[in-house]
Design an enzyme around this catalytic site. Structure first.
Site, short mmCIF file in Angstrom:
data_model
loop_
_atom_site.label_atom_id
_atom_site.label_comp_id
_atom_site.label_asym_id
_atom_site.label_seq_id
_atom_site.Cartn_x
_atom_site.Cartn_y
_atom_site.Cartn_z
N GLU A 171 -21.93 -41.83 -60.00
CA GLU A 171 -20.88 -40.84 -59.84
C GLU A 171 -21.36 -39.46 -60.31
O GLU A 171 -20.95 -38.43 -59.77
CB GLU A 171 -19.63 -41.25 -60.62
CG GLU A 171 -18.41 -40.40 -60.30
CD GLU A 171 -17.12 -40.98 -60.85
OE1 GLU A 171 -16.41 -41.68 -60.11
OE2 GLU A 171 -16.83 -40.72 -62.04
N HIS A 228 -32.43 -67.04 -61.78
CA HIS A 228 -32.17 -68.19 -60.92
C HIS A 228 -31.46 -67.77 -59.63
O HIS A 228 -30.89 -68.61 -58.94
CB HIS A 228 -31.31 -69.21 -61.68
CG HIS A 228 -31.98 -69.72 -62.93
ND1 HIS A 228 -32.84 -70.79 -62.92
CD2 HIS A 228 -31.93 -69.27 -64.20
CE1 HIS A 228 -33.28 -71.00 -64.15
NE2 HIS A 228 -32.75 -70.08 -64.95
N LYS A 283 -9.05 -39.68 -52.79
CA LYS A 283 -7.67 -39.59 -53.28
C LYS A 283 -6.83 -38.73 -52.35
O LYS A 283 -5.68 -39.06 -52.03
CB LYS A 283 -7.65 -39.01 -54.69
CG LYS A 283 -8.22 -39.93 -55.77
CD LYS A 283 -8.15 -39.26 -57.13
CE LYS A 283 -8.74 -40.15 -58.22
NZ LYS A 283 -8.70 -39.48 -59.55
#
Length: 485
Positions: free
Chosen positions: A340, A371, A480
């Site tokens: 960011e 793994h 937004k």
């Protein structure tokens, strides 16, 4: 990056890449010893770097005006006030100014409220003491506090208050938290710099329904809620109580705000004295960054190595591997802090960036990754630099079984770093996979504060060298705005 040494570094990097392509090991020529500061150890001896390269990278930082920018940051001129939020007596040259007084007064208010919660003096609508705290927030409003609370050793908590975090508005995460909680004994903390994040209002509505379903009088619902925001006017307009609304400075990005009232959950978890130690640990690393010479300045070294890997060796991603379950929340914190802050394509003057900026940061538990995807890290066609984070072999573990587990993880971390660096050419493990190791000798509030401060200064340094502003996030704001339409 405008510097006379860029061309030199590009020519050197071509030679390094040529060595790697011929499956010759460049890393073995690196004889750097680890750098120590307080309870932190930084080992970069497995990077594609030598003394000559490091010297030119330091010169690059000097020619980019880093020293002047650092001084400006500590004087409150760097576009963010996070330095001034922690131990201001050390880091502010204007300790008596109006801003300092406001910051200090707000810290006192926040810590007094945290003490009230911890001491069970805060009561719910039926008179029962608050024992559960549910924190609603997203991104920087919660990732920093959540990392600290999950990571700090139990001996520093010493509280019977249980803290939960909820960030997903789909309802499932919060529903599970509410099922574990008694509404008569629960405090809701809403953390949002702007207080306009739509996801929060969906969770807020869910909480209000929960209170109502358990017969909480409507006029008392807000008595069990606190708000941390820079938008004080809106908080009061929505009906939240002035005594439980806490201010954070507008010019502090969420990912840099754990040192402000956003640290309220941390203060509730670890108490006033330990919270101050957390701030002091960060302030101590601030001083290290400000005063330490370049060759042993850990934030600067971490930033220069990242620049070298990203811009000169052309490694596009950065892996983060944690070798303690206590550190697993560090990955999300680093992802936001780096991507960011540094995921920008425009410089501060509005011109386009002509160099690559933020790497793609990804990662997970190292022991789990061994793994799963470590196969790619060892033998994949792309070289991925790795930052290993672990608890130092000297980390104090009293339980015998836990000591065995700790020793096993330390050994795995070192073996993986060595295997990636030096490989086994006879069996098609080419090596030459660069990595750094960051060891923590303890998980105290002070050491965690120091680590987070280190990471902030690393990001700040990279932003200066790229000519970008690490303290804004226009891409987040665009999303937004479009959602509101």
């Amino acid at each position: 990056m405008v510097s006379s040494v860029v061309g030199d570094l590009e020519r050197i990097s071509e030679k390094v890449v040529n060595i790697i392509s011929k499956k010759k090991n460049f890393i073995e020529k690196n004889n750097f010893i680890p750098v120590y500061h307080d309870n932190l150890v930084f080992d970069f001896s497995r990077q594609h770097i030598n003394a000559s390269i490091l010297s030119k990278l330091i010169q690059l930082s000097e020619e980019c005006g880093l020293r002047k920018k650092i001084n400006g940051l500590f004087e409150g001129q760097g576009g963010s006030l996070h330095i001034q939020l922690r131990s201001q007596e050390k880091n502010s040259k204007k300790s008596d100014d109006e801003l300092y007084l406001k910051i200090n007064n707000e810290k006192k208010r926040m810590l007094a409220f945290a003490t009230k919660v911890r001491s069970k003096k805060l009561k719910g609508w039926t008179g029962k003491p608050i024992t559960n705290v549910i924190v609603l927030g997203l991104g920087g409003s919660v990732l920093g506090p959540k990392f600290v609370i999950e990571s700090v050793d139990a001996e520093f908590k010493l509280t019977t208050t249980t803290l939960y975090f909820a960030s997903n508005p789909d309802g499932f995460e919060l529903k599970n938290t509410l099922l574990q909680s008694n509404p008569e004994k629960s405090l809701i903390i809403i953390q949002s710099k702007s207080l306009t994040t739509p996801e929060l209002y969906l969770m807020f509505s869910q909480v209000k329904q929960w209170f109502e379903a358990h017969s909480c009088p409507k006029f008392k619902e807000l008595n069990q809620m606190a708000v941390v925001t820079s938008n004080i006017e809106l908080a009061l307009k929505l009906g939240f109580l002035q005594d439980t609304v806490f201010w954070i400075p507008k010019f502090v990005g969420g990912r840099f705000s754990v040192w402000s009232s956003i640290g309220l959950p941390v203060a509730i978890a670890i108490g006033r004295n330990n919270y101050n130690s957390f701030l002091e640990g960060a302030a101590d690393m601030d001083q290290h960054f400000l005063l330490e010479k370049a060759s042993t300045n850990i934030p600067l070294l971490a930033a220069l190595i990242a620049i070298w890997n990203q811009n000169f060796l052309k490694f596009k991603t950065q892996h983060v591997a944690t070798y303690s379950s206590k550190l697993d929340f560090l990955i999300q914190y680093i992802q936001q802090l780096e991507m960011e802050s540094l995921g920008k394509s425009l410089k501060t003057d509005g011109s386009p960036c002509l160099t690559e900026t933020s790497a793609i940061v990804w990662g997970g538990s190292g022991i789990q990754g061994q793994h799963a995807y470590f196969q790619l890290l060892h033998q994949g066609t792309s070289i991925v630099p790795i930052d290993f984070y672990g608890l130092h072999p000297s980390y104090r573990v009293e339980n015998r079984a836990e000591k065995k587990g700790h020793n096993f993880l330390c050994e795995n971390l070192k073996v993986q770093a060595d295997a990636l660096a030096f490989g086994d050419p006879k069996n098609n493990f080419p090596g030459n996979r660069p990595s750094s190791i960051i060891w923590l000798k303890e998980l105290s509030p002070s050491s965690l504060g120091g680590l987070m401060s280190l990471l902030e200064h690393k990001v700040f340094t990279m932003g200066i060298l790229w000519g970008i502003n690490p303290f804004d996030q226009p891409g987040v704001e665009l999303g937004k705005k479009m959602l509101k339409k």
